[in-house]
Scaffold this motif. Structure first.
Motif, PDB file in Angstrom:
ATOM      1  N   LEU A 133       4.048  10.863  -0.084  1.00  0.00           N
ATOM      2  CA  LEU A 133       2.591  10.980  -0.171  1.00  0.00           C
ATOM      3  C   LEU A 133       2.100  10.820  -1.608  1.00  0.00           C
ATOM      4  O   LEU A 133       0.992  11.247  -1.951  1.00  0.00           O
ATOM      5  CB  LEU A 133       2.102  12.315   0.407  1.00  0.00           C
TER       6      LEU A 133
ATOM      7  N   SER B  35       0.811  -1.227   0.000  1.00  0.00           N
ATOM      8  CA  SER B  35       0.000   0.000   0.000  1.00  0.00           C
ATOM      9  C   SER B  35       0.838   1.266   0.000  1.00  0.00           C
ATOM     10  O   SER B  35       0.404   2.307  -0.509  1.00  0.00           O
ATOM     11  CB  SER B  35      -0.952   0.003   1.194  1.00  0.00           C
ATOM     12  N   ASP B  36       2.071   1.188   0.544  1.00  0.00           N
ATOM     13  CA  ASP B  36       2.925   2.379   0.512  1.00  0.00           C
ATOM     14  C   ASP B  36       3.258   2.786  -0.919  1.00  0.00           C
ATOM     15  O   ASP B  36       3.473   3.970  -1.196  1.00  0.00           O
ATOM     16  CB  ASP B  36       4.206   2.143   1.308  1.00  0.00           C
TER      17      ASP B  36
ATOM     18  N   TYR C 104       0.155   4.980  -1.959  1.00  0.00           N
ATOM     19  CA  TYR C 104      -0.238   6.202  -1.267  1.00  0.00           C
ATOM     20  C   TYR C 104       0.897   7.037  -0.685  1.00  0.00           C
ATOM     21  O   TYR C 104       0.737   8.241  -0.494  1.00  0.00           O
ATOM     22  CB  TYR C 104      -1.210   5.842  -0.129  1.00  0.00           C
ATOM     23  N   ASN C 105       2.028   6.404  -0.389  1.00  0.00           N
ATOM     24  CA  ASN C 105       3.076   7.178   0.282  1.00  0.00           C
ATOM     25  C   ASN C 105       4.435   6.542   0.041  1.00  0.00           C
ATOM     26  O   ASN C 105       5.129   6.126   0.959  1.00  0.00           O
ATOM     27  CB  ASN C 105       2.788   7.251   1.789  1.00  0.00           C
TER      28      ASN C 105
ATOM     29  N   LYS D 108      -6.011   1.078  -6.304  1.00  0.00           N
ATOM     30  CA  LYS D 108      -6.601   1.892  -5.240  1.00  0.00           C
ATOM     31  C   LYS D 108      -8.069   1.562  -5.022  1.00  0.00           C
ATOM     32  O   LYS D 108      -8.580   1.708  -3.902  1.00  0.00           O
ATOM     33  CB  LYS D 108      -6.432   3.382  -5.548  1.00  0.00           C
TER      34      LYS D 108
ATOM     35  N   PRO E 177      -6.487   3.107   1.945  1.00  0.00           N
ATOM     36  CA  PRO E 177      -5.402   3.330   2.903  1.00  0.00           C
ATOM     37  C   PRO E 177      -5.672   2.591   4.218  1.00  0.00           C
ATOM     38  O   PRO E 177      -6.775   2.637   4.758  1.00  0.00           O
ATOM     39  CB  PRO E 177      -5.429   4.847   3.102  1.00  0.00           C
TER      40      PRO E 177
ATOM     41  N   PRO F  37       2.270   8.005  -5.291  1.00  0.00           N
ATOM     42  CA  PRO F  37       2.519   6.616  -5.695  1.00  0.00           C
ATOM     43  C   PRO F  37       3.961   6.416  -6.146  1.00  0.00           C
ATOM     44  O   PRO F  37       4.662   7.359  -6.520  1.00  0.00           O
ATOM     45  CB  PRO F  37       1.542   6.409  -6.863  1.00  0.00           C
TER      46      PRO F  37
END
Length: 264
Positions: free
Chosen positions: A144, A134-135, A138-139, A159, A164, A146
């Protein structure tokens, strides 16, 4: 931590086993291994180790999903301990860099660069929890944003599946083919659609990149992946010989979830 079935041992009070380590929380099939072991104990008690069962089952799963067959050397004995942190220290995480961590996770185990790219091809089977990547959605690296190496058209699709903080949802590692052992996962990697950093960074290494592109082309043509199948079989035999217990070392457990002394 080697091929001694330590992953099958249950935790003891104050001594969490490898089953409780984060990399292993998505593992399934322990009940199936227990059923196989129970049948073998009825037929030939104290002969077939849990470590051998795991090696044979791994081969048979590949064969049953249309992958290659290989002869599995047997005679392993089972370990008598399982430590939670061993999994973290020995298993390559999904975020490792294949170009930098080869000498941390593979070389010390007697595996080389070819084994790395070949064994990662095993991700053609199965699913992953969103939390493992997932990082990258989103981060990435604290930006912050992709991961720029991910296919931009693929990010929105992922997504929609992974919100998140989602720790429960499973996503196919080889979409549309995650129950078939083939070379199609290399097409996923070549397109920038691999879920894990460990797979995507294969494209940064010249040798690994050539291998990925070669197998991706075979998959695109719908041809039989003879090279990959032969290489995977050889690497699995090689990996199955890592830190094996034989002779007077270890034991043949009567139950795979516990060492024999507990039941004497």
């Amino acid at each position: 931590m080697g091929c001694d079935a330590s992953i099958l041992l249950d935790s003891l009070p104050g001594l969490p086993s490898e089953k409780e380590s984060i990399p292993n929380l998505s593992l399934r099939g322990f009940g199936t291994i227990d059923l196989v072991k129970a049948k073998l104990e009825q037929a030939c008690p104290g002969v077939v180790s849990c470590a051998d069962i795991l090696a044979l089952v791994a081969r048979d799963v590949v064969v049953l999903t249309h992958g290659p067959y290989w002869d599995v050397p047997t005679g392993r004995r089972d370990g008598m301990s399982s430590v939670k942190d061993d999994a973290l220290n020995n298993l390559p995480p999904p975020f490792f860099d294949a170009t930098r961590n080869l000498y941390q996770f593979f070389i010390p185990k007697g595996l080389d660069a070819k084994d790395q790219v070949v064994l990662l091809g095993g991700h053609t089977l199965g699913t992953s929890h969103c939390s493992s990547f997932s990082d990258r959605l989103y981060n990435f690296s604290g930006t912050l944003m992709p991961d720029p190496s991910l296919d931009r058209q693929y990010v929105p699709r992922l997504k929609t599946k992974c919100a998140p903080g989602d720790t429960r949802t499973l996503v196919e590692m080889d979409p549309g083919s995650f129950r078939t052992f083939d070379a199609s996962y290399y097409r996923v990697v070549a397109k920038g659609r691999a879920l894990f950093t460990s797979d995507e960074t294969l494209m940064l290494d010249p040798f690994a990149r050539d291998y990925v592109l070669r197998q991706a082309a075979v998959a695109a043509e719908g041809a039989y992946p003879a090279e990959f199948f032969a290489d995977f079989a050889a690497s699995m035999v090689k990996m199955g010989n890592m830190q094996v217990l034989t002779g007077e070392h270890g034991q043949v457990r009567r139950r795979c979830a516990a060492v024999n002394q507990m039941y004497m």
